[in-house]
Write a protein that holds these residues in place. Structure first.
Motif, PDB file in Angstrom:
ATOM      1  N   TYR A 146     -10.565   3.723   8.968  1.00  0.00           N
ATOM      2  CA  TYR A 146      -9.390   4.574   8.797  1.00  0.00           C
ATOM      3  C   TYR A 146      -8.859   4.409   7.156  1.00  0.00           C
ATOM      4  CZ  TYR A 146      -8.910   5.998  13.486  1.00  0.00           C
ATOM      5  OH  TYR A 146      -9.387   6.544  14.686  1.00  0.00           O
ATOM      6  N   LEU A 147      -9.661   3.369   6.777  1.00  0.00           N
ATOM      7  CA  LEU A 147      -9.124   3.136   5.341  1.00  0.00           C
ATOM      8  C   LEU A 147      -9.503   4.221   4.319  1.00  0.00           C
ATOM      9  CD1 LEU A 147      -7.641   0.523   3.763  1.00  0.00           C
ATOM     10  CD2 LEU A 147     -10.303  -0.375   3.475  1.00  0.00           C
ATOM     11  N   GLU A 148     -10.636   4.761   4.596  1.00  0.00           N
ATOM     12  CA  GLU A 148     -11.338   5.713   3.660  1.00  0.00           C
ATOM     13  C   GLU A 148     -10.383   7.060   3.631  1.00  0.00           C
ATOM     14  OE1 GLU A 148     -15.305   7.271   4.389  1.00  0.00           O
ATOM     15  OE2 GLU A 148     -14.962   8.691   2.846  1.00  0.00           O
ATOM     16  N   PRO A 149      -9.907   7.537   5.035  1.00  0.00           N
ATOM     17  CA  PRO A 149      -9.014   8.650   4.835  1.00  0.00           C
ATOM     18  C   PRO A 149      -7.635   8.262   3.943  1.00  0.00           C
ATOM     19  CG  PRO A 149      -9.361   8.218   6.923  1.00  0.00           C
ATOM     20  CD  PRO A 149     -10.252   7.456   6.346  1.00  0.00           C
ATOM     21  N   LEU A 150      -7.192   7.038   4.518  1.00  0.00           N
ATOM     22  CA  LEU A 150      -6.058   6.613   3.851  1.00  0.00           C
ATOM     23  C   LEU A 150      -5.959   6.586   2.329  1.00  0.00           C
ATOM     24  CD1 LEU A 150      -3.114   5.355   4.364  1.00  0.00           C
ATOM     25  CD2 LEU A 150      -4.032   2.927   4.072  1.00  0.00           C
ATOM     26  N   ILE A 151      -7.027   5.998   1.665  1.00  0.00           N
ATOM     27  CA  ILE A 151      -7.204   5.991   0.143  1.00  0.00           C
ATOM     28  C   ILE A 151      -7.182   7.490  -0.378  1.00  0.00           C
ATOM     29  CG2 ILE A 151      -8.488   5.070  -1.781  1.00  0.00           C
ATOM     30  CD1 ILE A 151      -8.680   2.193  -0.298  1.00  0.00           C
ATOM     31  N   GLY A 209      -6.588  10.052   0.863  1.00  0.00           N
ATOM     32  CA  GLY A 209      -5.281  10.828   1.102  1.00  0.00           C
ATOM     33  C   GLY A 209      -4.387  10.656  -0.052  1.00  0.00           C
ATOM     34  N   ILE A 210      -4.061   9.159  -0.281  1.00  0.00           N
ATOM     35  CA  ILE A 210      -3.206   9.036  -1.317  1.00  0.00           C
ATOM     36  C   ILE A 210      -3.452   9.595  -2.459  1.00  0.00           C
ATOM     37  CG2 ILE A 210      -2.393   7.114  -2.528  1.00  0.00           C
ATOM     38  CD1 ILE A 210      -2.331   5.451   0.094  1.00  0.00           C
ATOM     39  N   VAL A 234      -2.162  12.223   2.924  1.00  0.00           N
ATOM     40  CA  VAL A 234      -2.770  11.312   3.923  1.00  0.00           C
ATOM     41  C   VAL A 234      -2.706  11.914   5.303  1.00  0.00           C
ATOM     42  CG1 VAL A 234      -2.073   9.144   5.034  1.00  0.00           C
ATOM     43  CG2 VAL A 234      -1.922   9.390   2.584  1.00  0.00           C
ATOM     44  N   SER A 235      -1.744  12.925   5.705  1.00  0.00           N
ATOM     45  CA  SER A 235      -1.927  13.367   7.021  1.00  0.00           C
ATOM     46  C   SER A 235      -3.070  14.469   6.925  1.00  0.00           C
ATOM     47  CB  SER A 235      -0.510  13.866   7.187  1.00  0.00           C
ATOM     48  OG  SER A 235       0.095  14.537   6.385  1.00  0.00           O
ATOM     49  N   PHE A 278      -6.231  12.068   7.442  1.00  0.00           N
ATOM     50  CA  PHE A 278      -6.018  11.526   8.718  1.00  0.00           C
ATOM     51  C   PHE A 278      -6.508  12.539   9.992  1.00  0.00           C
ATOM     52  CE2 PHE A 278      -4.716   7.307   7.315  1.00  0.00           C
ATOM     53  CZ  PHE A 278      -4.867   6.605   8.239  1.00  0.00           C
ATOM     54  N   ARG A 326     -10.207  13.346  10.030  1.00  0.00           N
ATOM     55  CA  ARG A 326     -10.987  12.119  10.434  1.00  0.00           C
ATOM     56  C   ARG A 326     -10.769  12.179  11.910  1.00  0.00           C
ATOM     57  NH1 ARG A 326     -13.616   7.649   8.562  1.00  0.00           N
ATOM     58  NH2 ARG A 326     -14.071   9.081   6.864  1.00  0.00           N
TER      59      ARG A 326
END
Lengths: 235, 287
Positions: free
Chosen positions: B4-9, B11-12, B250-251, B254, B257
Protein backbone atom coordinates in the motif's frame (compact mmCIF):
# COMPACT_ATOMS: atom_id res chain seq x y z
CA UNK A 1 -11.62 79.08 1.00
CA UNK A 2 -13.10 75.95 2.58
CA UNK A 3 -11.33 72.60 2.10
CA UNK A 4 -14.61 70.79 1.71
CA UNK A 5 -17.66 72.45 0.32
CA UNK A 6 -21.09 71.00 -0.46
CA UNK A 7 -23.44 73.11 -2.51
CA UNK A 8 -27.15 72.30 -2.71
CA UNK A 9 -26.61 68.56 -2.61
CA UNK A 10 -29.58 66.26 -3.19
CA UNK A 11 -29.13 62.53 -2.69
CA UNK A 12 -31.49 59.62 -3.22
CA UNK A 13 -31.79 55.94 -2.42
CA UNK A 14 -33.68 54.78 -5.47
CA UNK A 15 -36.74 57.00 -5.50
CA UNK A 16 -36.44 58.01 -1.87
CA UNK A 17 -34.84 61.39 -1.36
CA UNK A 18 -32.50 61.35 1.64
CA UNK A 19 -30.76 64.75 1.37
CA UNK A 20 -32.42 68.05 0.46
CA UNK A 21 -30.24 70.89 -0.80
CA UNK A 22 -27.55 70.43 1.80
CA UNK A 23 -24.92 73.15 2.05
CA UNK A 24 -21.88 72.50 4.17
CA UNK A 25 -18.41 73.98 4.53
CA UNK A 26 -15.35 72.78 6.38
CA UNK A 27 -12.39 75.12 6.69
CA UNK A 28 -8.81 74.01 6.87
CA UNK A 29 -7.66 72.70 10.24
CA UNK A 30 -11.08 72.82 11.84
CA UNK A 31 -13.17 70.23 13.63
CA UNK A 32 -16.70 70.26 12.34
CA UNK A 33 -19.42 68.27 13.99
CA UNK A 34 -22.37 66.87 12.09
CA UNK A 35 -25.21 65.86 14.38
CA UNK A 36 -28.55 64.29 13.88
CA UNK A 37 -30.84 61.52 15.06
CA UNK A 38 -31.06 58.13 13.38
CA UNK A 39 -32.23 58.56 9.81
CA UNK A 40 -31.48 62.27 9.71
CA UNK A 41 -29.22 61.74 6.71
CA UNK A 42 -25.79 61.75 8.31
CA UNK A 43 -24.66 58.50 6.71
CA UNK A 44 -26.09 59.54 3.35
CA UNK A 45 -24.14 62.76 3.59
CA UNK A 46 -20.91 60.86 4.21
CA UNK A 47 -21.60 58.41 1.41
CA UNK A 48 -22.12 61.32 -0.96
CA UNK A 49 -18.86 62.95 0.10
CA UNK A 50 -16.84 59.73 -0.22
CA UNK A 51 -18.31 58.81 -3.57
CA UNK A 52 -20.13 55.71 -2.34
CA UNK A 53 -23.44 57.29 -3.31
CA UNK A 54 -23.83 59.54 -6.30
CA UNK A 55 -25.61 62.77 -5.46
CA UNK A 56 -28.23 63.57 -8.02
CA UNK A 57 -27.80 67.31 -8.05
CA UNK A 58 -25.59 69.93 -6.47
CA UNK A 59 -21.83 69.82 -6.26
CA UNK A 60 -19.08 68.79 -3.86
CA UNK A 61 -15.65 70.40 -3.89
CA UNK A 62 -12.55 69.14 -2.12
CA UNK A 63 -9.53 71.43 -2.16
CA UNK A 64 -11.05 73.33 -5.03
CA UNK A 65 -11.53 70.19 -7.11
CA UNK A 66 -14.98 68.91 -7.93
CA UNK A 67 -15.33 65.40 -6.50
CA UNK A 68 -18.99 64.48 -6.90
CA UNK A 69 -19.21 61.67 -9.43
CA UNK A 70 -15.65 60.51 -8.74
CA UNK A 71 -15.10 56.90 -7.64
CA UNK A 72 -14.34 56.42 -3.94
CA UNK A 73 -10.81 55.16 -4.55
CA UNK A 74 -9.94 58.35 -6.44
CA UNK A 75 -11.31 60.52 -3.64
CA UNK A 76 -9.15 58.70 -1.08
CA UNK A 77 -6.16 59.38 -3.27
CA UNK A 78 -6.89 63.12 -3.06
CA UNK A 79 -6.36 62.97 0.70
CA UNK A 80 -9.84 62.49 2.12
CA UNK A 81 -10.21 59.52 4.42
CA UNK A 82 -13.20 58.04 6.26
CA UNK A 83 -13.26 56.01 9.46
CA UNK A 84 -16.46 54.09 8.76
CA UNK A 85 -19.29 53.42 11.15
CA UNK A 86 -18.95 50.00 12.74
CA UNK A 87 -15.22 50.16 12.02
CA UNK A 88 -15.31 47.62 9.14
CA UNK A 89 -12.08 45.89 10.08
CA UNK A 90 -11.03 43.33 7.45
CA UNK A 91 -11.56 39.95 9.05
CA UNK A 92 -9.06 37.97 7.01
CA UNK A 93 -6.22 40.42 7.64
CA UNK A 94 -4.00 40.79 10.70
CA UNK A 95 -3.67 44.08 12.56
CA UNK A 96 -0.53 44.89 10.61
CA UNK A 97 -2.13 44.02 7.28
CA UNK A 98 -5.22 46.04 8.18
CA UNK A 99 -2.98 49.04 8.75
CA UNK A 100 -0.86 48.46 5.66
CA UNK A 101 -3.88 48.23 3.37
CA UNK A 102 -4.68 51.77 4.50
CA UNK A 103 -1.62 52.91 2.57
CA UNK A 104 -2.80 51.32 -0.67
CA UNK A 105 -2.88 54.56 -2.65
CA UNK A 106 0.28 55.24 -4.68
CA UNK A 107 1.06 58.44 -2.76
CA UNK A 108 0.81 56.77 0.64
CA UNK A 109 2.70 53.65 -0.36
CA UNK A 110 6.10 55.31 -0.63
CA UNK A 111 6.47 56.10 3.06
CA UNK A 112 4.17 53.40 4.40
CA UNK A 113 6.63 51.85 6.86
CA UNK A 114 7.47 55.26 8.29
CA UNK A 115 3.76 56.04 8.68
CA UNK A 116 3.17 52.64 10.26
CA UNK A 117 5.85 53.38 12.85
CA UNK A 118 4.23 56.70 13.71
CA UNK A 119 0.81 55.16 14.05
CA UNK A 120 2.05 52.41 16.34
CA UNK A 121 3.59 55.14 18.50
CA UNK A 122 0.28 56.95 18.44
CA UNK A 123 -1.67 53.82 19.44
CA UNK A 124 0.80 51.72 21.45
CA UNK A 125 -1.85 49.15 22.35
CA UNK A 126 -1.99 48.07 18.69
CA UNK A 127 1.69 47.25 18.67
CA UNK A 128 1.25 44.41 21.17
CA UNK A 129 -1.41 42.86 18.95
CA UNK A 130 0.21 43.46 15.61
CA UNK A 131 0.05 39.85 14.34
CA UNK A 132 -3.42 39.03 15.62
CA UNK A 133 -6.48 39.00 13.42
CA UNK A 134 -7.94 42.51 13.29
CA UNK A 135 -11.37 41.32 14.31
CA UNK A 136 -10.00 39.59 17.44
CA UNK A 137 -9.38 42.96 19.12
CA UNK A 138 -11.69 44.62 21.63
CA UNK A 139 -14.16 47.22 20.40
CA UNK A 140 -11.98 50.14 21.48
CA UNK A 141 -8.87 48.66 19.94
CA UNK A 142 -10.74 47.98 16.73
CA UNK A 143 -11.76 51.62 16.62
CA UNK A 144 -8.11 52.62 17.09
CA UNK A 145 -7.19 50.21 14.31
CA UNK A 146 -9.81 51.76 12.03
CA UNK A 147 -8.46 55.23 12.81
CA UNK A 148 -4.89 54.08 12.28
CA UNK A 149 -5.87 52.47 9.00
CA UNK A 150 -7.43 55.73 7.81
CA UNK A 151 -4.31 57.65 8.87
CA UNK A 152 -2.11 55.29 6.88
CA UNK A 153 -3.29 56.98 3.69
CA UNK A 154 -1.75 60.23 5.02
CA UNK A 155 -4.95 62.17 4.62
CA UNK A 156 -5.33 65.92 4.93
CA UNK A 157 -8.95 65.51 5.80
CA UNK A 158 -10.46 62.81 7.97
CA UNK A 159 -14.08 61.94 8.71
CA UNK A 160 -15.13 59.92 11.74
CA UNK A 161 -18.48 58.18 11.45
CA UNK A 162 -20.01 57.31 14.85
CA UNK A 163 -16.65 57.01 16.54
CA UNK A 164 -18.13 56.35 20.00
CA UNK A 165 -20.89 53.93 19.04
CA UNK A 166 -21.06 50.96 21.43
CA UNK A 167 -17.92 51.85 23.36
CA UNK A 168 -17.42 52.50 27.08
CA UNK A 169 -17.14 56.16 28.23
CA UNK A 170 -13.51 55.65 29.20
CA UNK A 171 -12.58 54.38 25.74
CA UNK A 172 -14.56 57.17 24.10
CA UNK A 173 -12.66 59.74 26.13
CA UNK A 174 -9.39 58.32 24.91
CA UNK A 175 -10.58 58.26 21.30
CA UNK A 176 -11.58 61.91 21.50
CA UNK A 177 -8.12 62.74 22.78
CA UNK A 178 -6.75 61.03 19.69
CA UNK A 179 -9.10 63.01 17.45
CA UNK A 180 -7.89 66.28 18.99
CA UNK A 181 -4.28 65.26 18.53
CA UNK A 182 -4.92 64.33 14.91
CA UNK A 183 -6.49 67.74 14.40
CA UNK A 184 -3.53 69.47 16.06
CA UNK A 185 -1.24 67.80 13.53
CA UNK A 186 -3.01 69.81 10.87
CA UNK A 187 -5.76 67.56 9.59
CA UNK A 188 -9.25 68.91 9.08
CA UNK A 189 -11.79 66.76 10.90
CA UNK A 190 -15.47 66.00 10.51
CA UNK A 191 -17.16 64.22 13.39
CA UNK A 192 -20.46 62.55 12.69
CA UNK A 193 -22.02 61.65 15.99
CA UNK A 194 -25.05 60.86 18.05
CA UNK A 195 -23.20 61.82 21.23
CA UNK A 196 -24.18 65.49 21.02
CA UNK A 197 -22.52 66.83 24.16
CA UNK A 198 -19.10 65.38 23.65
CA UNK A 199 -19.04 66.20 19.99
CA UNK A 200 -20.01 69.84 20.53
CA UNK A 201 -17.32 70.22 23.18
CA UNK A 202 -14.49 69.60 20.71
CA UNK A 203 -16.03 71.10 17.57
CA UNK A 204 -15.28 74.52 16.09
CA UNK A 205 -18.46 74.46 14.10
CA UNK A 206 -21.58 72.30 14.05
CA UNK A 207 -24.27 71.30 11.61
CA UNK A 208 -27.46 69.66 12.75
CA UNK A 209 -29.45 67.56 10.32
CA UNK A 210 -33.05 66.54 10.50
CA UNK A 211 -34.90 64.58 7.84
CA UNK A 212 -32.21 65.25 5.27
CA UNK A 213 -32.06 69.01 5.79
CA UNK A 214 -29.67 71.24 7.69
CA UNK A 215 -31.79 72.63 10.49
CA UNK A 216 -29.12 74.48 12.44
CA UNK A 217 -25.51 75.50 12.02
CA UNK A 218 -23.15 77.60 14.02
CA UNK A 219 -20.33 77.84 16.50
CA UNK A 220 -21.18 75.45 19.36
CA UNK A 221 -20.31 78.10 21.92
CA UNK A 222 -23.23 80.20 20.78
CA UNK A 223 -25.72 77.37 20.36
CA UNK A 224 -28.05 77.00 23.30
CA UNK A 225 -29.27 73.62 24.43
CA UNK A 226 -32.77 74.53 23.49
CA UNK A 227 -32.03 75.50 19.88
CA UNK A 228 -29.94 72.35 19.46
CA UNK A 229 -32.74 70.17 20.82
CA UNK A 230 -35.23 71.82 18.55
CA UNK A 231 -33.03 71.38 15.49
CA UNK A 232 -32.21 67.80 16.44
CA UNK A 233 -35.66 66.48 17.27
CA UNK A 234 -37.91 69.10 15.76
CA UNK A 235 -39.66 69.71 19.09
CA UNK B 1 1.38 -3.38 4.35
CA UNK B 2 4.23 -2.58 2.00
CA UNK B 3 2.05 -3.03 -1.09
CA UNK B 4 0.00 0.00 0.00
CA UNK B 5 3.04 2.24 0.17
CA UNK B 6 3.07 2.64 -3.58
CA UNK B 7 -0.50 3.96 -4.00
CA UNK B 8 0.02 6.11 -0.92
CA UNK B 9 3.13 7.82 -2.25
CA UNK B 10 1.92 8.07 -5.82
CA UNK B 11 -1.42 9.29 -4.54
CA UNK B 12 0.22 12.05 -2.55
CA UNK B 13 2.29 13.05 -5.56
CA UNK B 14 -0.74 13.02 -7.85
CA UNK B 15 -2.56 15.01 -5.18
CA UNK B 16 -0.01 17.80 -5.49
CA UNK B 17 -1.04 18.15 -9.12
CA UNK B 18 -4.72 18.03 -8.19
CA UNK B 19 -4.05 20.81 -5.71
CA UNK B 20 -2.91 23.19 -8.47
CA UNK B 21 -5.82 22.10 -10.63
CA UNK B 22 -8.21 23.14 -7.88
CA UNK B 23 -6.50 26.29 -6.67
CA UNK B 24 -7.84 28.64 -9.34
CA UNK B 25 -11.42 27.56 -8.77
CA UNK B 26 -10.96 27.85 -5.03
CA UNK B 27 -9.42 31.32 -5.27
CA UNK B 28 -12.18 32.71 -7.43
CA UNK B 29 -14.80 31.30 -5.12
CA UNK B 30 -13.01 32.51 -2.00
CA UNK B 31 -12.59 36.03 -3.33
CA UNK B 32 -15.65 36.68 -5.45
CA UNK B 33 -18.10 34.00 -4.22
CA UNK B 34 -18.44 32.92 -7.82
CA UNK B 35 -17.89 29.62 -9.63
CA UNK B 36 -15.89 29.71 -12.83
CA UNK B 37 -17.09 26.79 -14.95
CA UNK B 38 -14.48 27.60 -17.59
CA UNK B 39 -11.55 26.97 -15.27
CA UNK B 40 -10.82 23.50 -16.69
CA UNK B 41 -10.98 24.88 -20.20
CA UNK B 42 -8.55 27.67 -19.36
CA UNK B 43 -6.24 24.86 -18.23
CA UNK B 44 -6.56 22.92 -21.46
CA UNK B 45 -6.27 26.13 -23.47
CA UNK B 46 -2.91 26.59 -21.75
CA UNK B 47 -1.95 23.01 -22.64
CA UNK B 48 -2.56 23.84 -26.31
CA UNK B 49 -0.69 27.15 -26.05
CA UNK B 50 2.22 25.24 -24.62
CA UNK B 51 1.95 22.69 -27.44
CA UNK B 52 2.07 25.53 -29.94
CA UNK B 53 5.19 27.13 -28.44
CA UNK B 54 6.77 23.70 -28.10
CA UNK B 55 6.24 22.93 -31.76
CA UNK B 56 7.07 26.35 -33.15
CA UNK B 57 9.95 27.33 -30.91
CA UNK B 58 11.14 23.90 -29.85
CA UNK B 59 11.02 24.69 -26.16
CA UNK B 60 10.69 22.28 -23.25
CA UNK B 61 7.06 22.24 -22.02
CA UNK B 62 8.07 23.66 -18.64
CA UNK B 63 9.99 26.45 -20.35
CA UNK B 64 6.95 27.39 -22.43
CA UNK B 65 5.41 28.56 -19.16
CA UNK B 66 7.52 31.70 -19.48
CA UNK B 67 5.22 32.60 -22.37
CA UNK B 68 2.04 30.75 -21.44
CA UNK B 69 1.76 32.11 -17.88
CA UNK B 70 1.81 35.83 -18.80
CA UNK B 71 -0.46 35.15 -21.76
CA UNK B 72 -2.99 33.42 -19.51
CA UNK B 73 -2.71 36.18 -16.91
CA UNK B 74 -3.64 38.65 -19.58
CA UNK B 75 -6.54 36.51 -20.79
CA UNK B 76 -7.87 36.03 -17.25
CA UNK B 77 -7.53 39.73 -16.53
CA UNK B 78 -9.46 40.70 -19.65
CA UNK B 79 -12.18 38.08 -19.15
CA UNK B 80 -12.86 39.47 -15.69
CA UNK B 81 -12.66 43.10 -16.75
CA UNK B 82 -14.92 42.84 -19.76
CA UNK B 83 -17.21 39.90 -18.97
CA UNK B 84 -17.48 38.90 -15.35
CA UNK B 85 -17.22 42.35 -13.77
CA UNK B 86 -20.45 43.33 -15.50
CA UNK B 87 -22.47 40.78 -13.56
CA UNK B 88 -20.69 40.58 -10.21
CA UNK B 89 -23.53 42.31 -8.33
CA UNK B 90 -26.25 40.06 -9.68
CA UNK B 91 -25.77 36.87 -7.70
CA UNK B 92 -24.30 33.63 -8.96
CA UNK B 93 -26.43 32.70 -11.96
CA UNK B 94 -25.18 35.20 -14.57
CA UNK B 95 -21.57 34.41 -13.69
CA UNK B 96 -22.27 30.68 -14.05
CA UNK B 97 -23.92 31.23 -17.42
CA UNK B 98 -21.10 33.40 -18.76
CA UNK B 99 -18.44 30.97 -17.61
CA UNK B 100 -20.40 28.06 -19.09
CA UNK B 101 -20.63 29.92 -22.38
CA UNK B 102 -16.94 30.66 -22.23
CA UNK B 103 -16.28 26.98 -21.65
CA UNK B 104 -18.23 26.03 -24.78
CA UNK B 105 -16.48 28.69 -26.83
CA UNK B 106 -13.00 27.60 -25.73
CA UNK B 107 -13.74 23.91 -26.33
CA UNK B 108 -15.08 24.50 -29.82
CA UNK B 109 -12.35 26.93 -30.77
CA UNK B 110 -9.78 24.33 -29.75
CA UNK B 111 -11.65 21.68 -31.72
CA UNK B 112 -11.61 23.90 -34.77
CA UNK B 113 -7.95 24.79 -34.60
CA UNK B 114 -6.38 21.62 -33.23
CA UNK B 115 -8.82 18.88 -34.38
CA UNK B 116 -10.19 16.32 -31.90
CA UNK B 117 -6.97 14.27 -31.87
CA UNK B 118 -5.30 13.30 -28.63
CA UNK B 119 -2.28 15.41 -27.83
CA UNK B 120 0.39 15.49 -25.21
CA UNK B 121 3.32 17.70 -24.34
CA UNK B 122 6.10 15.28 -25.01
CA UNK B 123 9.01 15.26 -22.64
CA UNK B 124 11.49 12.68 -21.41
CA UNK B 125 10.30 13.33 -17.86
CA UNK B 126 7.45 10.91 -18.54
CA UNK B 127 9.60 7.88 -19.24
CA UNK B 128 12.13 8.45 -16.48
CA UNK B 129 11.43 7.16 -13.05
CA UNK B 130 12.93 7.21 -9.61
CA UNK B 131 13.55 4.12 -7.52
CA UNK B 132 11.67 4.28 -4.20
CA UNK B 133 13.36 2.26 -1.44
CA UNK B 134 14.05 -0.49 -3.94
CA UNK B 135 10.38 -1.44 -3.79
CA UNK B 136 8.76 0.31 -6.71
CA UNK B 137 9.30 3.08 -9.22
CA UNK B 138 7.93 6.58 -9.03
CA UNK B 139 7.48 8.31 -12.39
CA UNK B 140 9.72 11.38 -12.39
CA UNK B 141 6.92 13.49 -13.80
CA UNK B 142 4.88 12.82 -10.64
CA UNK B 143 7.69 14.28 -8.55
CA UNK B 144 7.87 17.30 -10.83
CA UNK B 145 4.11 17.76 -10.56
CA UNK B 146 4.16 17.58 -6.80
CA UNK B 147 7.09 19.97 -6.47
CA UNK B 148 5.44 22.43 -8.85
CA UNK B 149 2.14 22.16 -7.01
CA UNK B 150 3.72 22.79 -3.62
CA UNK B 151 5.69 25.68 -5.08
CA UNK B 152 2.65 27.33 -6.65
CA UNK B 153 0.60 27.07 -3.47
CA UNK B 154 3.48 28.31 -1.33
CA UNK B 155 4.14 31.23 -3.65
CA UNK B 156 0.47 32.14 -3.73
CA UNK B 157 0.28 32.02 0.05
CA UNK B 158 3.25 34.38 0.30
CA UNK B 159 1.79 36.67 -2.33
CA UNK B 160 -1.44 36.96 -0.36
CA UNK B 161 0.38 37.61 2.91
CA UNK B 162 3.06 40.01 1.76
CA UNK B 163 1.97 42.20 -1.11
CA UNK B 164 -0.40 45.15 -1.44
CA UNK B 165 -2.29 43.28 -4.15
CA UNK B 166 -2.63 40.24 -1.87
CA UNK B 167 -4.01 42.37 0.98
CA UNK B 168 -6.26 44.24 -1.41
CA UNK B 169 -7.68 40.98 -2.77
CA UNK B 170 -8.48 39.83 0.76
CA UNK B 171 -9.87 43.21 1.73
CA UNK B 172 -12.16 43.38 -1.30
CA UNK B 173 -13.35 39.85 -0.54
CA UNK B 174 -14.09 40.76 3.09
CA UNK B 175 -15.90 44.02 2.53
CA UNK B 176 -16.08 45.71 -0.82
CA UNK B 177 -17.30 49.07 0.49
CA UNK B 178 -14.59 49.32 3.12
CA UNK B 179 -12.03 48.30 0.51
CA UNK B 180 -13.11 51.20 -1.69
CA UNK B 181 -12.50 53.54 1.24
CA UNK B 182 -8.89 52.33 1.31
CA UNK B 183 -8.43 53.52 -2.24
CA UNK B 184 -8.94 50.07 -3.73
CA UNK B 185 -10.78 49.68 -7.01
CA UNK B 186 -12.50 46.31 -6.48
CA UNK B 187 -13.06 45.71 -10.18
CA UNK B 188 -9.38 46.01 -10.93
CA UNK B 189 -8.54 43.81 -7.98
CA UNK B 190 -10.95 41.13 -9.17
CA UNK B 191 -9.42 41.29 -12.64
CA UNK B 192 -6.00 40.81 -11.10
CA UNK B 193 -7.27 37.86 -9.04
CA UNK B 194 -8.77 36.23 -12.13
CA UNK B 195 -5.44 36.78 -13.88
CA UNK B 196 -3.67 34.94 -11.09
CA UNK B 197 -6.25 32.14 -11.20
CA UNK B 198 -5.57 31.86 -14.94
CA UNK B 199 -1.83 31.62 -14.24
CA UNK B 200 -2.49 28.66 -11.94
CA UNK B 201 -4.56 27.23 -14.81
CA UNK B 202 -1.55 27.74 -17.10
CA UNK B 203 0.76 25.89 -14.73
CA UNK B 204 -1.65 23.02 -14.13
CA UNK B 205 -2.44 22.88 -17.85
CA UNK B 206 1.21 22.39 -18.73
CA UNK B 207 1.73 19.81 -15.97
CA UNK B 208 -1.38 17.88 -16.96
CA UNK B 209 -0.37 18.11 -20.62
CA UNK B 210 2.99 16.54 -19.85
CA UNK B 211 1.51 13.82 -17.65
CA UNK B 212 -1.59 12.76 -19.58
CA UNK B 213 -3.02 13.07 -23.06
CA UNK B 214 -5.55 15.83 -23.63
CA UNK B 215 -8.33 16.68 -26.06
CA UNK B 216 -10.20 19.92 -26.76
CA UNK B 217 -12.96 18.85 -24.37
CA UNK B 218 -10.70 17.61 -21.55
CA UNK B 219 -11.39 20.78 -19.56
CA UNK B 220 -14.64 19.43 -18.15
CA UNK B 221 -12.89 16.41 -16.70
CA UNK B 222 -10.43 18.64 -14.85
CA UNK B 223 -13.17 21.01 -13.74
CA UNK B 224 -14.74 18.02 -11.98
CA UNK B 225 -11.43 17.16 -10.34
CA UNK B 226 -11.10 20.79 -9.29
CA UNK B 227 -14.58 20.67 -7.75
CA UNK B 228 -13.64 17.51 -5.88
CA UNK B 229 -10.44 19.03 -4.56
CA UNK B 230 -12.10 22.23 -3.49
CA UNK B 231 -15.05 20.55 -1.80
CA UNK B 232 -12.83 18.13 0.12
CA UNK B 233 -10.35 20.78 1.20
CA UNK B 234 -12.71 23.64 1.94
CA UNK B 235 -13.72 26.43 -0.42
CA UNK B 236 -11.41 29.40 -0.54
CA UNK B 237 -8.72 27.97 1.71
CA UNK B 238 -5.29 27.66 0.07
CA UNK B 239 -3.82 25.02 2.41
CA UNK B 240 -7.19 23.28 2.31
CA UNK B 241 -7.00 23.05 -1.47
CA UNK B 242 -3.60 21.41 -1.30
CA UNK B 243 -4.85 18.98 1.34
CA UNK B 244 -7.96 18.30 -0.72
CA UNK B 245 -5.74 17.41 -3.67
CA UNK B 246 -3.78 14.96 -1.55
CA UNK B 247 -6.92 13.30 -0.17
CA UNK B 248 -8.44 12.95 -3.63
CA UNK B 249 -5.19 11.63 -5.14
CA UNK B 250 -4.62 9.09 -2.38
CA UNK B 251 -8.20 7.86 -2.33
CA UNK B 252 -8.21 7.41 -6.11
CA UNK B 253 -5.04 5.35 -6.14
CA UNK B 254 -6.02 3.35 -3.08
CA UNK B 255 -9.39 2.58 -4.60
CA UNK B 256 -7.64 1.59 -7.81
CA UNK B 257 -5.28 -0.75 -5.95
CA UNK B 258 -7.89 -2.39 -3.73
CA UNK B 259 -10.95 -2.54 -5.98
CA UNK B 260 -9.29 -2.57 -9.39
CA UNK B 261 -8.30 0.14 -11.87
CA UNK B 262 -11.90 0.67 -13.00
CA UNK B 263 -12.80 1.94 -9.56
CA UNK B 264 -10.12 4.61 -9.40
CA UNK B 265 -12.36 7.58 -10.21
CA UNK B 266 -15.35 6.19 -8.36
CA UNK B 267 -13.46 5.68 -5.10
CA UNK B 268 -12.28 9.28 -5.24
CA UNK B 269 -15.85 10.49 -5.44
CA UNK B 270 -17.03 8.13 -2.72
CA UNK B 271 -14.54 9.79 -0.37
CA UNK B 272 -15.84 13.13 -1.62
CA UNK B 273 -19.39 12.14 -0.72
CA UNK B 274 -18.33 10.92 2.71
CA UNK B 275 -16.54 14.20 3.45
CA UNK B 276 -19.49 16.17 2.15
CA UNK B 277 -21.73 14.32 4.61
CA UNK B 278 -19.45 14.44 7.63
CA UNK B 279 -17.91 17.87 7.10
CA UNK B 280 -19.80 19.82 4.44
CA UNK B 281 -17.55 22.90 4.73
CA UNK B 282 -14.52 20.77 3.77
CA UNK B 283 -11.54 19.74 5.88
CA UNK B 284 -10.07 23.22 6.37
CA UNK B 285 -13.06 25.32 5.38
CA UNK B 286 -14.47 27.81 7.85
CA UNK B 287 -18.14 28.67 8.39
Amino acid sequence: MPVLELKEVDAYYGELQALFKVNLEVHRGRIVSVLGANGAGKSTLLKSICGLLESRSGSIFFDGKRIDGLSPHLIVDLGLSLVPEGRKIFSSLTVRENLMIGSYTPKARKDSLETLKNILEFFPSLRARISQKGTDLSGGEQQMLAIGRALMSRPRFIIFDEISLGLSPLVVKELYKAVKKINQEGMSVVLVEQDVKRSLKVADFAYILQEGKVTLKGNPRYLTEETVRKAYFGI
Amino acid sequence: MIEYLEPLINGILLGGLYGVVGIGLSMVFGIMRQVNLAHGDLMILSSYFSLLFLQVLGLHPLVTLILVAPLMFFIGYLIQLFLFNRVMQRGMEPFLMISFGLSIIIQNALLLVFTPDARSLETTLVIKSVDAFGLFNIPLIYLVNFAAGALVLGALQQFMKRTYMGWAINAAADNETAAKLMGINPKKVYAYAMGIAAVTAAISGVLVGMTFTFYPHSGTQYLIIAFGVVIIGGLGSLPGTFLGGLVLGVSQLFGGRILGPGFQLLSGYIILLIILTVRPQGILGGR
